[in-house]
Motif scaffolding. Structure first.
Motif, PDB file in Angstrom:
ATOM      1  N   THR A  15      31.770  43.103  34.337  1.00 44.09           N
ATOM      2  CA  THR A  15      30.486  43.605  33.753  1.00 44.09           C
ATOM      3  C   THR A  15      30.057  45.196  34.178  1.00 44.09           C
ATOM      4  OG1 THR A  15      29.095  42.742  35.518  1.00 44.09           O
ATOM      5  CG2 THR A  15      29.476  41.180  33.387  1.00 44.09           C
ATOM      6  N   TYR A  16      30.732  45.634  35.020  1.00 43.46           N
ATOM      7  CA  TYR A  16      30.594  46.925  35.517  1.00 43.46           C
ATOM      8  C   TYR A  16      29.035  46.992  35.996  1.00 43.46           C
ATOM      9  CZ  TYR A  16      35.047  47.766  33.852  1.00 43.46           C
ATOM     10  OH  TYR A  16      36.551  47.569  33.741  1.00 43.46           O
ATOM     11  N   MET A  17      28.374  45.869  36.644  1.00 44.25           N
ATOM     12  CA  MET A  17      27.090  45.941  36.893  1.00 44.25           C
ATOM     13  C   MET A  17      27.082  47.043  38.278  1.00 44.25           C
ATOM     14  SD  MET A  17      25.401  42.322  36.209  1.00 44.25           S
ATOM     15  CE  MET A  17      23.970  42.571  37.375  1.00 44.25           C
ATOM     16  N   ILE A  18      26.202  47.838  38.307  1.00 46.56           N
ATOM     17  CA  ILE A  18      25.946  48.511  39.488  1.00 46.56           C
ATOM     18  C   ILE A  18      24.406  48.362  40.164  1.00 46.56           C
ATOM     19  CG2 ILE A  18      27.776  50.278  39.119  1.00 46.56           C
ATOM     20  CD1 ILE A  18      25.283  52.355  38.347  1.00 46.56           C
ATOM     21  N   ARG A  19      23.785  47.635  39.558  1.00 52.56           N
ATOM     22  CA  ARG A  19      22.314  47.200  39.921  1.00 52.56           C
ATOM     23  C   ARG A  19      22.078  45.774  39.429  1.00 52.56           C
ATOM     24  NH1 ARG A  19      22.625  50.777  43.201  1.00 52.56           N
ATOM     25  NH2 ARG A  19      21.722  52.728  43.091  1.00 52.56           N
ATOM     26  N   PRO A  20      21.352  44.817  40.122  1.00 54.91           N
ATOM     27  CA  PRO A  20      20.975  43.826  39.613  1.00 54.91           C
ATOM     28  C   PRO A  20      19.652  43.832  38.793  1.00 54.91           C
ATOM     29  CG  PRO A  20      20.222  44.052  41.795  1.00 54.91           C
ATOM     30  CD  PRO A  20      21.115  45.115  41.426  1.00 54.91           C
ATOM     31  N   ASN A  21      19.419  43.218  37.641  1.00 53.21           N
ATOM     32  CA  ASN A  21      18.003  43.090  37.072  1.00 53.21           C
ATOM     33  C   ASN A  21      16.967  42.728  37.890  1.00 53.21           C
ATOM     34  OD1 ASN A  21      17.761  40.333  36.752  1.00 53.21           O
ATOM     35  ND2 ASN A  21      19.036  40.530  34.729  1.00 53.21           N
ATOM     36  N   PHE A  22      15.928  42.889  37.366  1.00 48.78           N
ATOM     37  CA  PHE A  22      14.660  42.546  38.175  1.00 48.78           C
ATOM     38  C   PHE A  22      14.595  41.080  38.611  1.00 48.78           C
ATOM     39  CE2 PHE A  22      10.449  41.389  38.692  1.00 48.78           C
ATOM     40  CZ  PHE A  22       9.863  42.301  39.613  1.00 48.78           C
ATOM     41  N   HIS A  23      14.889  40.240  37.827  1.00 51.91           N
ATOM     42  CA  HIS A  23      15.036  38.704  38.047  1.00 51.91           C
ATOM     43  C   HIS A  23      15.751  38.532  38.963  1.00 51.91           C
ATOM     44  CE1 HIS A  23      12.107  38.251  35.157  1.00 51.91           C
ATOM     45  NE2 HIS A  23      12.874  38.769  34.148  1.00 51.91           N
ATOM     46  N   HIS A  24      17.066  39.205  39.257  1.00 55.32           N
ATOM     47  CA  HIS A  24      18.272  38.595  40.213  1.00 55.32           C
ATOM     48  C   HIS A  24      18.024  39.625  41.363  1.00 55.32           C
ATOM     49  CE1 HIS A  24      19.676  37.049  36.331  1.00 55.32           C
ATOM     50  NE2 HIS A  24      19.746  35.945  37.102  1.00 55.32           N
ATOM     51  N   LYS A  25      16.994  40.337  41.585  1.00 53.43           N
ATOM     52  CA  LYS A  25      17.166  41.291  42.732  1.00 53.43           C
ATOM     53  C   LYS A  25      16.561  40.428  43.653  1.00 53.43           C
ATOM     54  CE  LYS A  25      15.660  45.463  43.950  1.00 53.43           C
ATOM     55  NZ  LYS A  25      14.795  46.990  43.642  1.00 53.43           N
ATOM     56  N   PHE A  26      17.196  40.438  45.208  1.00 52.47           N
ATOM     57  CA  PHE A  26      16.896  39.967  46.494  1.00 52.47           C
ATOM     58  C   PHE A  26      15.233  40.178  46.623  1.00 52.47           C
ATOM     59  CE2 PHE A  26      16.415  39.548  50.929  1.00 52.47           C
ATOM     60  CZ  PHE A  26      17.192  38.523  51.447  1.00 52.47           C
ATOM     61  N   LYS A  66      23.034  28.144  52.013  1.00 56.80           N
ATOM     62  CA  LYS A  66      23.194  27.190  51.066  1.00 56.80           C
ATOM     63  C   LYS A  66      22.098  27.136  49.795  1.00 56.80           C
ATOM     64  CE  LYS A  66      24.228  22.344  49.752  1.00 56.80           C
ATOM     65  NZ  LYS A  66      24.483  21.143  50.355  1.00 56.80           N
ATOM     66  N   ARG A  67      20.868  27.198  50.523  1.00 55.28           N
ATOM     67  CA  ARG A  67      19.670  27.594  49.480  1.00 55.28           C
ATOM     68  C   ARG A  67      19.546  28.967  49.060  1.00 55.28           C
ATOM     69  NH1 ARG A  67      14.720  24.088  52.546  1.00 55.28           N
ATOM     70  NH2 ARG A  67      16.016  22.082  52.863  1.00 55.28           N
ATOM     71  N   LEU A  68      20.053  29.769  49.814  1.00 58.60           N
ATOM     72  CA  LEU A  68      19.925  31.143  49.122  1.00 58.60           C
ATOM     73  C   LEU A  68      20.935  31.193  47.718  1.00 58.60           C
ATOM     74  CD1 LEU A  68      19.550  33.559  52.210  1.00 58.60           C
ATOM     75  CD2 LEU A  68      17.917  32.915  50.622  1.00 58.60           C
ATOM     76  N   LYS A  69      21.974  30.792  48.270  1.00 54.87           N
ATOM     77  CA  LYS A  69      23.063  30.698  46.925  1.00 54.87           C
ATOM     78  C   LYS A  69      22.544  30.009  45.959  1.00 54.87           C
ATOM     79  CE  LYS A  69      27.116  31.171  49.985  1.00 54.87           C
ATOM     80  NZ  LYS A  69      28.233  30.750  50.510  1.00 54.87           N
ATOM     81  N   GLY A  70      21.640  29.006  45.943  1.00 50.71           N
ATOM     82  CA  GLY A  70      21.119  28.222  44.798  1.00 50.71           C
ATOM     83  C   GLY A  70      19.971  28.773  44.078  1.00 50.71           C
ATOM     84  N   MET A  71      19.527  30.143  44.736  1.00 53.93           N
ATOM     85  CA  MET A  71      18.220  30.812  44.249  1.00 53.93           C
ATOM     86  C   MET A  71      18.821  31.646  42.984  1.00 53.93           C
ATOM     87  SD  MET A  71      16.138  31.332  47.469  1.00 53.93           S
ATOM     88  CE  MET A  71      14.690  32.113  46.743  1.00 53.93           C
ATOM     89  N   GLY A  72      19.870  31.752  42.528  1.00 51.92           N
ATOM     90  CA  GLY A  72      20.251  32.693  41.339  1.00 51.92           C
ATOM     91  C   GLY A  72      20.613  33.986  41.889  1.00 51.92           C
ATOM     92  N   TYR A  73      20.679  34.285  43.092  1.00 50.05           N
ATOM     93  CA  TYR A  73      21.092  35.744  43.401  1.00 50.05           C
ATOM     94  C   TYR A  73      22.496  35.993  43.001  1.00 50.05           C
ATOM     95  CZ  TYR A  73      16.470  35.878  45.637  1.00 50.05           C
ATOM     96  OH  TYR A  73      15.080  35.944  45.815  1.00 50.05           O
TER      97      TYR A  73
END
Length: 129
Positions: A15-26, A66-73
């Motif tokens: 996808t050549y993403m260089i920035r996460p979108n707002f909903h997927h930002k930490f 494990k919980r962080l991985k499940g948060m959609g980041y």
């Protein structure tokens, strides 16, 4: 020949993403809530026991990741640091330095204390380019 084409079609395209979108930002506030819950679940009612500290820190770190991985980041790498010490009224200072992208990467921390122990946990989220 048909098998080769099917295998190639199954691979996701870059996808050549260089920035996460707002909903997927930490989001440090959401991650801090996860840290707070995990620390409370794992340490409530426990007294300092030097022989159990290694197991407790590992359990807290693994459960948090494990919980962080499940948060959609998506495309984030996580580092969780856990420090547990005996509560004797001493002062403790903790610091960190990181070389990262301030637009995408972040961290948060939480502290748990009872009469016999203290715990400082930090979670770092680093976007993988």
């Amino acid at each position: 020949m048909a098998t080769e084409i099917e295998e190639n079609d199954a691979q996701p395209e870059n996808t050549y993403m260089i920035r996460p979108n707002f909903h997927h930002k930490f989001k440090p506030a959401d991650v801090k809530q996860v840290l707070h819950e995990v620390l409370k679940e794992e340490l409530d009612g426990k007294d300092y026991d030097e022989e159990q500290i290694a197991e407790w820190t590992q359990n807290i770190g693994n459960k948090t990741k494990k919980r962080l991985k499940g948060m959609g980041y998506d495309r984030y790498k996580f580092v969780v640091q856990v420090i547990i010490g005996e509560q004797r009224g001493q002062g403790v200072r903790m610091g960190c330095r990181c070389f990262w992208d301030f637009d995408t990467d972040n961290y948060t921390q939480d502290v748990y204390m009872n009469k016999t122990l203290f715990c400082v946990a930090a979670a770092y989220g680093v976007f993988f380019y």
